[in-house]
Design a protein around this motif. Structure first.
Motif, PDB file in Angstrom:
ATOM      1  N   HIS A 269     -38.300 -19.151   5.903  1.00 29.96           N
ATOM      2  CA  HIS A 269     -38.150 -19.988   7.091  1.00 29.96           C
ATOM      3  C   HIS A 269     -38.400 -19.143   8.341  1.00 29.96           C
ATOM      4  O   HIS A 269     -37.781 -18.106   8.545  1.00 29.96           O
ATOM      5  CB  HIS A 269     -36.736 -20.572   7.133  1.00 29.96           C
ATOM      6  CG  HIS A 269     -36.469 -21.413   8.340  1.00 29.96           C
ATOM      7  ND1 HIS A 269     -37.045 -22.635   8.534  1.00 29.96           N
ATOM      8  CD2 HIS A 269     -35.671 -21.201   9.427  1.00 29.96           C
ATOM      9  CE1 HIS A 269     -36.632 -23.137   9.675  1.00 29.96           C
ATOM     10  NE2 HIS A 269     -35.792 -22.281  10.245  1.00 29.96           N
ATOM     11  N   ASP A 270     -39.347 -19.612   9.150  1.00 28.27           N
ATOM     12  CA  ASP A 270     -39.678 -18.871  10.366  1.00 28.27           C
ATOM     13  C   ASP A 270     -39.008 -19.548  11.559  1.00 28.27           C
ATOM     14  O   ASP A 270     -39.400 -20.656  11.950  1.00 28.27           O
ATOM     15  CB  ASP A 270     -41.196 -18.851  10.555  1.00 28.27           C
ATOM     16  CG  ASP A 270     -41.599 -18.104  11.819  1.00 28.27           C
ATOM     17  OD1 ASP A 270     -40.697 -17.482  12.448  1.00 28.27           O
ATOM     18  OD2 ASP A 270     -42.788 -18.140  12.159  1.00 28.27           O
ATOM     19  N   PRO A 271     -37.996 -18.928  12.118  1.00 27.79           N
ATOM     20  CA  PRO A 271     -37.277 -19.586  13.217  1.00 27.79           C
ATOM     21  C   PRO A 271     -38.147 -19.843  14.445  1.00 27.79           C
ATOM     22  O   PRO A 271     -37.809 -20.673  15.290  1.00 27.79           O
ATOM     23  CB  PRO A 271     -36.142 -18.614  13.541  1.00 27.79           C
ATOM     24  CG  PRO A 271     -36.528 -17.314  12.947  1.00 27.79           C
ATOM     25  CD  PRO A 271     -37.423 -17.624  11.785  1.00 27.79           C
ATOM     26  N   ARG A 272     -39.291 -19.141  14.540  1.00 26.70           N
ATOM     27  CA  ARG A 272     -40.146 -19.354  15.717  1.00 26.70           C
ATOM     28  C   ARG A 272     -41.030 -20.581  15.584  1.00 26.70           C
ATOM     29  O   ARG A 272     -41.455 -21.140  16.583  1.00 26.70           O
ATOM     30  CB  ARG A 272     -41.018 -18.124  15.960  1.00 26.70           C
ATOM     31  CG  ARG A 272     -40.222 -16.963  16.504  1.00 26.70           C
ATOM     32  CD  ARG A 272     -41.113 -15.926  17.090  1.00 26.70           C
ATOM     33  NE  ARG A 272     -41.779 -16.398  18.291  1.00 26.70           N
ATOM     34  CZ  ARG A 272     -42.320 -15.578  19.186  1.00 26.70           C
ATOM     35  NH1 ARG A 272     -42.268 -14.271  18.993  1.00 26.70           N
ATOM     36  NH2 ARG A 272     -42.920 -16.050  20.248  1.00 26.70           N
ATOM     37  N   SER A 273     -41.374 -20.945  14.323  1.00 23.93           N
ATOM     38  CA  SER A 273     -42.120 -22.194  14.164  1.00 23.93           C
ATOM     39  C   SER A 273     -41.403 -23.071  13.146  1.00 23.93           C
ATOM     40  O   SER A 273     -41.720 -23.082  11.967  1.00 23.93           O
ATOM     41  CB  SER A 273     -43.557 -21.904  13.738  1.00 23.93           C
ATOM     42  OG  SER A 273     -43.542 -21.182  12.537  1.00 23.93           O
ATOM     43  N   VAL A 274     -40.422 -23.764  13.644  1.00 22.42           N
ATOM     44  CA  VAL A 274     -39.606 -24.639  12.819  1.00 22.42           C
ATOM     45  C   VAL A 274     -40.456 -25.848  12.417  1.00 22.42           C
ATOM     46  O   VAL A 274     -41.177 -26.398  13.254  1.00 22.42           O
ATOM     47  CB  VAL A 274     -38.365 -25.077  13.624  1.00 22.42           C
ATOM     48  CG1 VAL A 274     -37.543 -26.087  12.854  1.00 22.42           C
ATOM     49  CG2 VAL A 274     -37.519 -23.863  13.974  1.00 22.42           C
ATOM     50  N   PRO A 275     -40.429 -26.224  11.127  1.00 19.75           N
ATOM     51  CA  PRO A 275     -41.230 -27.375  10.717  1.00 19.75           C
ATOM     52  C   PRO A 275     -40.864 -28.644  11.474  1.00 19.75           C
ATOM     53  O   PRO A 275     -39.695 -28.951  11.656  1.00 19.75           O
ATOM     54  CB  PRO A 275     -40.922 -27.511   9.219  1.00 19.75           C
ATOM     55  CG  PRO A 275     -39.715 -26.692   8.986  1.00 19.75           C
ATOM     56  CD  PRO A 275     -39.735 -25.613  10.007  1.00 19.75           C
ATOM     57  N   VAL A 276     -41.915 -29.347  11.907  1.00 16.31           N
ATOM     58  CA  VAL A 276     -41.704 -30.635  12.569  1.00 16.31           C
ATOM     59  C   VAL A 276     -41.974 -31.718  11.547  1.00 16.31           C
ATOM     60  O   VAL A 276     -43.030 -31.743  10.929  1.00 16.31           O
ATOM     61  CB  VAL A 276     -42.654 -30.787  13.775  1.00 16.31           C
ATOM     62  CG1 VAL A 276     -42.417 -32.127  14.467  1.00 16.31           C
ATOM     63  CG2 VAL A 276     -42.450 -29.642  14.746  1.00 16.31           C
ATOM     64  N   ILE A 277     -40.995 -32.573  11.338  1.00 18.73           N
ATOM     65  CA  ILE A 277     -41.101 -33.592  10.308  1.00 18.73           C
ATOM     66  C   ILE A 277     -41.524 -34.912  10.946  1.00 18.73           C
ATOM     67  O   ILE A 277     -40.896 -35.378  11.894  1.00 18.73           O
ATOM     68  CB  ILE A 277     -39.734 -33.787   9.606  1.00 18.73           C
ATOM     69  CG1 ILE A 277     -39.154 -32.447   9.145  1.00 18.73           C
ATOM     70  CG2 ILE A 277     -39.875 -34.763   8.454  1.00 18.73           C
ATOM     71  CD1 ILE A 277     -39.935 -31.738   8.080  1.00 18.73           C
ATOM     72  N   HIS A 278     -42.613 -35.488  10.413  1.00 18.46           N
ATOM     73  CA  HIS A 278     -43.024 -36.820  10.843  1.00 18.46           C
ATOM     74  C   HIS A 278     -42.706 -37.768   9.712  1.00 18.46           C
ATOM     75  O   HIS A 278     -43.393 -37.769   8.698  1.00 18.46           O
ATOM     76  CB  HIS A 278     -44.511 -36.847  11.171  1.00 18.46           C
ATOM     77  CG  HIS A 278     -44.881 -35.890  12.264  1.00 18.46           C
ATOM     78  ND1 HIS A 278     -44.826 -36.230  13.586  1.00 18.46           N
ATOM     79  CD2 HIS A 278     -45.273 -34.598  12.214  1.00 18.46           C
ATOM     80  CE1 HIS A 278     -45.191 -35.187  14.316  1.00 18.46           C
ATOM     81  NE2 HIS A 278     -45.462 -34.184  13.515  1.00 18.46           N
ATOM     82  N   ILE A 279     -41.679 -38.533   9.880  1.00 18.72           N
ATOM     83  CA  ILE A 279     -41.251 -39.440   8.817  1.00 18.72           C
ATOM     84  C   ILE A 279     -42.356 -40.480   8.569  1.00 18.72           C
ATOM     85  O   ILE A 279     -42.902 -41.049   9.520  1.00 18.72           O
ATOM     86  CB  ILE A 279     -39.959 -40.160   9.226  1.00 18.72           C
ATOM     87  CG1 ILE A 279     -38.854 -39.149   9.524  1.00 18.72           C
ATOM     88  CG2 ILE A 279     -39.530 -41.175   8.174  1.00 18.72           C
ATOM     89  CD1 ILE A 279     -38.249 -38.483   8.341  1.00 18.72           C
ATOM     90  N   GLY A 280     -42.660 -40.693   7.282  1.00 20.89           N
ATOM     91  CA  GLY A 280     -43.621 -41.732   6.919  1.00 20.89           C
ATOM     92  C   GLY A 280     -45.055 -41.286   7.041  1.00 20.89           C
ATOM     93  O   GLY A 280     -45.964 -42.047   6.730  1.00 20.89           O
ATOM     94  N   LYS A 281     -45.297 -40.108   7.536  1.00 21.83           N
ATOM     95  CA  LYS A 281     -46.667 -39.601   7.613  1.00 21.83           C
ATOM     96  C   LYS A 281     -46.707 -38.245   6.925  1.00 21.83           C
ATOM     97  O   LYS A 281     -46.734 -37.218   7.588  1.00 21.83           O
ATOM     98  CB  LYS A 281     -47.101 -39.447   9.071  1.00 21.83           C
ATOM     99  CG  LYS A 281     -47.105 -40.747   9.850  1.00 21.83           C
ATOM    100  CD  LYS A 281     -47.521 -40.467  11.281  1.00 21.83           C
ATOM    101  CE  LYS A 281     -47.063 -41.567  12.211  1.00 21.83           C
ATOM    102  NZ  LYS A 281     -47.113 -41.143  13.603  1.00 21.83           N
ATOM    103  N   PRO A 282     -46.688 -38.248   5.588  1.00 18.51           N
ATOM    104  CA  PRO A 282     -46.573 -36.963   4.882  1.00 18.51           C
ATOM    105  C   PRO A 282     -47.719 -36.019   5.215  1.00 18.51           C
ATOM    106  O   PRO A 282     -47.527 -34.819   5.248  1.00 18.51           O
ATOM    107  CB  PRO A 282     -46.622 -37.357   3.405  1.00 18.51           C
ATOM    108  CG  PRO A 282     -46.339 -38.806   3.372  1.00 18.51           C
ATOM    109  CD  PRO A 282     -46.784 -39.383   4.681  1.00 18.51           C
TER     110      PRO A 282
END
Lengths: 307, 280
Positions: A269-282
């Motif tokens: 896990h890279d704290p500088r680029s936290v994953p951005v989750i787009h619900i419904g758009k895998p």
């Protein structure tokens, strides 16, 4: 990530614990917000949410790292960043008008009494407290007190509002009305807002972005969830939106299980680029390759629906 | 409705208790003791107790009559040993007022500083801890020796005894102002001085006033003893003077008046405390 109105860059908070050891609340936290964005932070107690908010407000200083607001590193508190306190924190010896006027006269020191009063009155009217100006906080209900807190925060026309579980002490009905008010005011004034909450539905209703934090100590910002719901959403038909349950389940799943296991399961896990989750758009999910598919939402199979 | 009737009933019980007390007092002091036959010359020397069997303790009627006499002429002045009770009480109240006012002027600003500064608080703590338990009258010889004026010495004793509760309560009140109120002031970028007057002072006022109320009580307790030592004027001196005159009636009247004035002083401060206390 084009417009970073607020940028938290690698902040940490450590406390000297018992027998010389240090307790790390969180470490190397990176987070950014665009102008006019409404962001909610969700996480269990002790993950350092309030500390992050206090650092943003300038009430607390990070052990490491900086916070940049509007291109400038902050040091200490500022009238640009208004705080709405969980316990409303009204001064009991002042009336409603007096509490708001105190903030107004703190920002505009040279204004005369009449101007301060007129300005304060505008914001008392805005939160729907017209007629209660001369009451003292003890004569107000919990919801009205928090309205005064909101009026006080707004009256100094801040660049951003910081809210620490502002509605947690209110009953469900009052909370709903106040959520509507806050949403209306923030949309109308284009206010940037940072809010801590424990209420998943509150976050879904209000936030454009939801920050999910793992459990402390040593908490990390695990994910940033983009709210897929339209901007002109209503509180009453929120749950009819096709993506509502997917979003809600994602957050609940995180709180129930992944908030505990995230750090162990995600060593890269890279704290500088936290994953951005787009619900419904895998397809658009920016996640590390080893991640399990978490958007597998099939209608009708939701555990959340049974509630 | 229930509160009024409760108040009424409590008042009735109070009156009944007072009546019972006065009745018992009257009966206890009325009874004639044994008398012995003696020659008229000897009887003059022995007084009424021996000749008529009259109790040495005055009864409520004697005290009442004497009190009425005093109340009719509270401000007469027949020389150093015979002044009206109003004058004597006036001297005592003036001394208490001056010593107390000086203590307020020192204790509240100092308490503010100590309360706001953890360093000062820790540094001054041993001094306060040692000075606080000293009986104010123990200062009297030192005060008389250095000040060389008995009246000012009495004021000093009042000052030194009333300063501690005010100081400690101010420190406590200032140090324990709710953090969120301070945070409100901080987020509004309120300066230190304005914060002290607009947030800390109103927030600490009830605690400070409580300290002032304790202080005025102690000051009124101490002035009687101080005036017994210092002499000259004042209600304490009056008590001691009447004891030397063996006028128990006047001593009882003085005791009663000391109580009434003490109660009034306490009530005044209690009213002030209520004025600055706001429920949340």
């Amino acid at each position: 990530m084009t417009d970073k109105f607020i940028s938290i860059e690698g902040i940490s908070k450590r406390y000297p614990g018992a027998s010389g050891a240090t307790t790390t609340v969180f470490e190397n936290l990176w987070l950014s917000m665009a102008r006019g964005e409404f962001c909610c932070v969700i996480g269990h107690s002790g993950c350092g949410k309030t500390t992050v908010l206090n650092i943003l407000a300038g009430l607390d200083a990070p052990s490491e790292g900086v916070v940049i607001v509007d291109g400038q590193a902050i040091s200490g508190t500022s009238l640009d960043r208004a705080v709405i306190f969980q316990s409303h924190a009204l001064l009991p010896w002042r009336t409603v008008l007096g509490n708001v006027a105190y903030a107004v006269s703190s920002k505009w020191r040279k204004w005369d009494r009449a101007k301060v009063k007129a300005h304060a009155q505008t914001f008392i009217d805005l939160v729907g407290l017209t007629g209660s100006e001369h009451k003292r906080p003890s004569e107000l209900s919990g919801g009205m007190k928090q309205r005064v807190g909101i009026a006080r925060a707004l009256s100094i026309t801040p660049k951003m509002m910081l809210m620490d579980e502002p509605f947690s002490a209110l009953d469900a009905l009052t909370r709903g009305t106040l959520q509507d008010e806050v949403r209306r005011i923030c949309l109308e004034t284009g206010q940037t807002a940072f809010m801590i909450t424990h209420d998943v539905d509150e976050a879904i209703y209000l936030a454009d972005k939801i920050f999910l934090m793992t459990n402390g100590p040593g908490a990390v910002l695990a994910e940033v969830v983009e709210n897929p719901l339209p901007r002109d959403r209503g509180r009453t038909d929120l749950h009819r939106h096709p993506l509502y349950y997917a979003l809600r389940n994602h957050i609940i799943d995180f709180l129930v299980t992944r908030s505990k296991t995230f750090v162990a399961e995600t060593p890269d896990h890279d704290p500088r680029s936290v994953p951005v989750i787009h619900i419904g758009k895998p397809g658009l999910t920016i996640a590390s390759s080893g991640d399990e598919p978490r958007q597998a939402w099939i209608p009708g199979t939701n555990p959340g629906l049974s509630a | 409705m229930t509160t009024t009737s409760l108040r009424l009933r409590a008042g009735l019980v109070s009156i009944v208790l007072l009546a019972a007390f006065l009745g018992i007092w009257h009966l206890a002091t009325r009874s004639a003791g044994p008398t012995t036959a003696m020659s008229p010359e000897y009887a003059k020397l022995m007084g009424l107790t021996a000749t008529q069997g009259k109790s040495a303790m005055p009864g409520p009627l004697d005290v009442g009559a004497k009190l009425w006499e005093h109340l009719r002429r509270p401000f007469y002045d027949n020389g150093p040993n015979d002044k009206g009770l109003g004058i004597q009480l006036g001297y005592s109240i003036a001394r208490v007022g001056m010593g107390y006012l000086l203590a307020v002027l020192v204790a509240i600003p100092l308490g503010f500083l100590i309360g706001m500064s953890p360093l000062l608080s820790k540094a001054l703590d041993p001094f306060i801890q040692v000075l606080k338990p000293i009986s104010p009258l123990a200062w009297m010889p030192l005060a008389l020796y250095t000040i060389k004026d008995s009246s000012i010495s009495a004021i000093f004793v009042i000052f030194i005894c009333s300063i501690w509760p005010m100081l400690l309560n101010t420190v406590f009140g200032v140090a324990s102002v709710r953090k969120e109120w301070i945070n409100v002031a901080r987020t509004l970028e309120v300066g230190t001085l304005r914060r002290a007057f607009t947030v800390i002072l109103p927030a600490a006022a009830p605690t400070i006033l409580t300290g002032m109320r304790i202080s005025i009580g102690i000051a009124w307790l101490v002035i009687v003893a101080a005036e017994m030592l210092v002499g000259g004027t004042g209600i304490g001196y009056f008590v001691w003077n009447e004891w030397n005159n063996l006028s128990i009636t006047n001593v009882i009247i003085a005791i009663l008046l000391i109580g009434v004035v003490g109660m009034l002083l306490d009530q005044i401060l209690a009213r002030f405390t209520r004025m600055v206390t706001f429920p949340e």
